[in-house]
Design an enzyme around this catalytic site. Structure first.
Site, PDB file in Angstrom:
ATOM      1  N   THR A 271       1.949 -26.398  12.059  1.00  0.00           N
ATOM      2  CA  THR A 271       3.097 -25.727  11.432  1.00  0.00           C
ATOM      3  C   THR A 271       4.069 -26.812  10.967  1.00  0.00           C
ATOM      4  OG1 THR A 271       4.002 -25.344  13.645  1.00  0.00           O
ATOM      5  CG2 THR A 271       2.870 -23.505  12.588  1.00  0.00           C
TER       6      THR A 271
ATOM      7  N   LYS B  24      -1.487 -28.269  18.574  1.00  0.00           N
ATOM      8  CA  LYS B  24      -0.394 -28.288  17.610  1.00  0.00           C
ATOM      9  C   LYS B  24       0.899 -28.042  18.357  1.00  0.00           C
ATOM     10  CE  LYS B  24       1.681 -25.293  15.989  1.00  0.00           C
ATOM     11  NZ  LYS B  24       2.995 -24.582  16.304  1.00  0.00           N
TER      12      LYS B  24
ATOM     13  N   THR C 208       6.355 -24.811  21.176  1.00  0.00           N
ATOM     14  CA  THR C 208       5.443 -23.865  20.537  1.00  0.00           C
ATOM     15  C   THR C 208       4.191 -24.665  20.371  1.00  0.00           C
ATOM     16  OG1 THR C 208       7.228 -22.887  19.518  1.00  0.00           O
ATOM     17  CG2 THR C 208       5.137 -22.578  18.414  1.00  0.00           C
TER      18      THR C 208
ATOM     19  N   GLU D 267       9.846 -32.709  16.456  1.00  0.00           N
ATOM     20  CA  GLU D 267      10.584 -32.562  15.199  1.00  0.00           C
ATOM     21  C   GLU D 267      11.698 -33.610  15.090  1.00  0.00           C
ATOM     22  OE1 GLU D 267       9.792 -27.812  14.491  1.00  0.00           O
ATOM     23  OE2 GLU D 267      11.621 -28.442  15.509  1.00  0.00           O
TER      24      GLU D 267
ATOM     25  N   ASN E  55      14.796 -27.608  11.505  1.00  0.00           N
ATOM     26  CA  ASN E  55      14.966 -26.248  12.017  1.00  0.00           C
ATOM     27  C   ASN E  55      15.922 -25.409  11.187  1.00  0.00           C
ATOM     28  OD1 ASN E  55      13.447 -25.805  14.720  1.00  0.00           O
ATOM     29  ND2 ASN E  55      14.181 -27.912  14.832  1.00  0.00           N
TER      30      ASN E  55
ATOM     31  N   SER F 198      12.362 -21.669   5.047  1.00  0.00           N
ATOM     32  CA  SER F 198      12.451 -21.837   3.594  1.00  0.00           C
ATOM     33  C   SER F 198      11.070 -22.055   2.981  1.00  0.00           C
ATOM     34  CB  SER F 198      13.345 -23.034   3.260  1.00  0.00           C
ATOM     35  OG  SER F 198      14.635 -22.825   3.791  1.00  0.00           O
TER      36      SER F 198
END
Length: 408
Positions: A156, A182, A193, A279, A403, A408
Site C-alpha cells: 500500500t 507489507k 497495518t 512511513e 498520511n 488522495s
C-alpha cells in the site's frame, strides 16, 4: 527512503514446493498497479493464522478466523489492496464471503477453503466488480516463482517490496522457507497495518505449526511499532505444504526447534523490514530493555520510549534531547522503579545513571550516535533477569505528508 532496505531480487525469493502465487491489476483503487493476489497450497497442507486484536477488526479477518476453525483444509488465499473492507458492517462480510466464492469457483474448491485478506482505506466498501474480475487473471498466472510479484501486489504505502528466504536440512531433505510482508504505517503490536505470508515445504503437524506461529509472532511482529496504531486488518499466515519429504515434525523434537528458529528468523527479518520502510522513516531504532523483573515490564518501558512522538521527532532531528527518554521510562507504569539504580545508554555511550546525567557523558557523544541511521537505545533496569527488545523508527515531515494525502 527506507532505512538500509531495498527490495529483494526475484531470484532471492526461493520457490516453496506446492505453493503457487498469481497476481492481477484489477484497478481496485489506482490504475496500473498489482493489487490482487491469489496463493494456493496443495491438499493436506497445514495452515495457521494470527490476527489483529482490534475489536473493530475488518470483515476478512472475521471470515478468515471462521474458515480456519472449520478445518476443511485451506487451499487458497486471496489478497486485495486499496480497500480494507473494514468498518463496512454486514455488507463487508457478504463481500468477503463473495470473494471466497469467486476464488472457489475458479479453483474448483469449497469457499470455506479460501482465506480472504484486504488492506487499504478503512470505511469504504470493496469495488466487487473489479475485484471479482481480477480473480481469473490472477489464477491464470499462478506460478511457484512469483514471490516478488506477490510481495509487490500486497503493498500500500510501502516504498519497497519485502521478502526473504531460508533453507535448512531436516531428515536429510532440503527444506525451504519463503515469506513476504507489507506494512509501513498504522503499525503497532497485536498485531502490527501489516499482512504477512510465510510458507515452508516442511512436513509438520498442525499442533506444531500453531505453536510455532505464536512463538514467531511474539518475537517479531509483536515487537515492532511505527506509530502506535493497531490496525483493523493485521494478519499473519503460516503455511506448510509437507512436500519436502521429511518425516512429519511434532512438538518438542529437535527438528521442531530448528524449524521454529528458522521460521522465527524469517518473521523477524520481515518485521524489521516493515519498520525500516516505516512511513517517512529516516532512522531505525532498537529499544533494548534489560535486567527487568519480567518481560512484561521490560516491554512497557520499551514501548513507552518507542511510542513517544517527542522521542521519535528528536531522533529525526538528530537532537540528543535524551531527557525525553528518561521521562518515558518514568511514566512506563513501573510503580516501584528505582531510578537511582538504572542506566541509560545510547549505543555504547552511558547517558544516565544514579538518577541523572552520567558524569562521563558529553552531548557531542549523543549527537554523534544520533547521526547514524541504525541506533541502539539500551535501558538497564537492574531489577532482575528479564529483557525485551522493540524495533521502531523516527517521525519525519514525510510521515505527516504521507498520511495527510493517503486517500488522495
Amino acid at each position: 527512503m527506507p532505512v538500509k532496505l531495498s527490495a529483494p531480487a526475484a531470484s532471492a525469493l526461493l520457490p516453496v514446493k506446492g505453493v503457487q502465487l498469481g497476481f492481477a491489476q484489477a484497478h481496485i483503487r489506482k490504475p496500473n498497479r498489482k493489487d490482487v493476489l491469489v496463493i494456493t497450497v496443495p491438499e493436506n497442507s497445514s495452515v495457521s493464522g494470527v490476527f489483529t486484536l482490534n475489536r473493530f477488526c475488518a470483515a476478512p479477518v472475521t471470515v478468515c478466523k471462521a474458515h480456519l476453525k472449520q478445518q476443511q483444509g485451506i487451499r487458497a488465499l486471496l489478497v486485495n489492496t486499496g480497500c480494507a473492507n473494514a468498518g463496512t458492517g454486514q455488507q463487508g462480510l457478504d463481500d468477503a464471503l463473495a470473494t471466497c466464492i469467486g476464488v472457489a469457483q475458479a479453483l474448483n474448491i469449497s469457499p470455506e477453503q479460501v482465506l480472504p485478506f484486504s488492506t487499504g482505506v478503512i470505511l469504504e466498501s470493496l469495488p466487487m466488480d473489479r475485484l471479482l474480475a481480477g480473480i481469473a487473471p490472477a489464477v491464470a498466472n499462478l506460478k511457484e516463482d512469483n514471490w516478488l510479484n506477490a510481495a509487490e501486489a500486497i503493498m500500500t504505502t510501502d516504498i519497497v517490496a519485502k521478502g526473504t528466504s531460508r533453507q535448512l536440512t531436516i531428515d536429510g531433505q532440503s527444506v525451504t522457507i519463503t515469506g513476504i510482508s507489507k506494512g509501513s504505517g498504522m503499525i503497532h503490536p497485536n498485531m502490527a497495518t501489516m499482512l504477512g505470508y510465510i510458507a515452508t515445504d516442511a512436513a509438520i503437524s498442525q499442533a506444531a505449526l500453531d505453536r510455532i506461529i505464536q512463538h514467531a509472532v511474539n518475537k517479531s511482529f509483536n515487537c515492532i511499532t511505527v506509530d502506535g496504531d493497531t490496525s483493523t486488518n493485521d494478519s499473519l499466515i503460516l503455511m506448510a505444504t509437507g512436500q519436502a519429504g521429511n518425516a512429519v515434525i511434532e512438538e518438542d523434537s529437535a527438528e521442531f526447534v530448528r524449524l521454529q528458529e528458522a521460521l522465527t528468523a524469517v518473521a523477524v527479518e520481515l518485521a524489521q523490514a516493515i519498520v525500516r520502510d516505516g512511513e517517512g522513516a529516516t532512522k531505525f531504532m532498537t529499544i533494548q530493555v534489560e535486567a527487568g523483573q519480567s518481560e512484561e515490564e521490560c516491554r512497557k518501558v520499551a514501548y513507552a520510549i518507542a511510542h513517544s512522538p517527542l522521542i521519535k521527532t528528536a531522533f529525526f532531528a538528530s537532537d540528543p534531547n535524551l531527557g525525553r527518554i528518561l521521562a518515558a521510562i518514568g511514566y512506563a507504569g513501573i510503580e516501584d522503579l528505582n531510578v537511582n539504580t538504572m542506566q541509560l545508554y545510547l549505543g555504547d555511550v552511558l547517558v544516565a545513571e544514579k538518577g541523572g546525567r552520567a558524569a562521563s557523558y558529553l552531548e557531542a557523544q549523543g549527537a554523534a550516535v544520533m547521526q547514524e541511521s541504525d541506533i541502539l537505545v539500551r535501558v538497564v533496569l537492574n531489577r532482575g533477569a528479564a529483557n525485551a527488545t522493540v524495533w521502531t523508527c523516527d517521525f519525519s515531515y514525510d510521515y505527516v505528508k504521507i498520511n495527510a494525502d493517503y486517500r488522495s
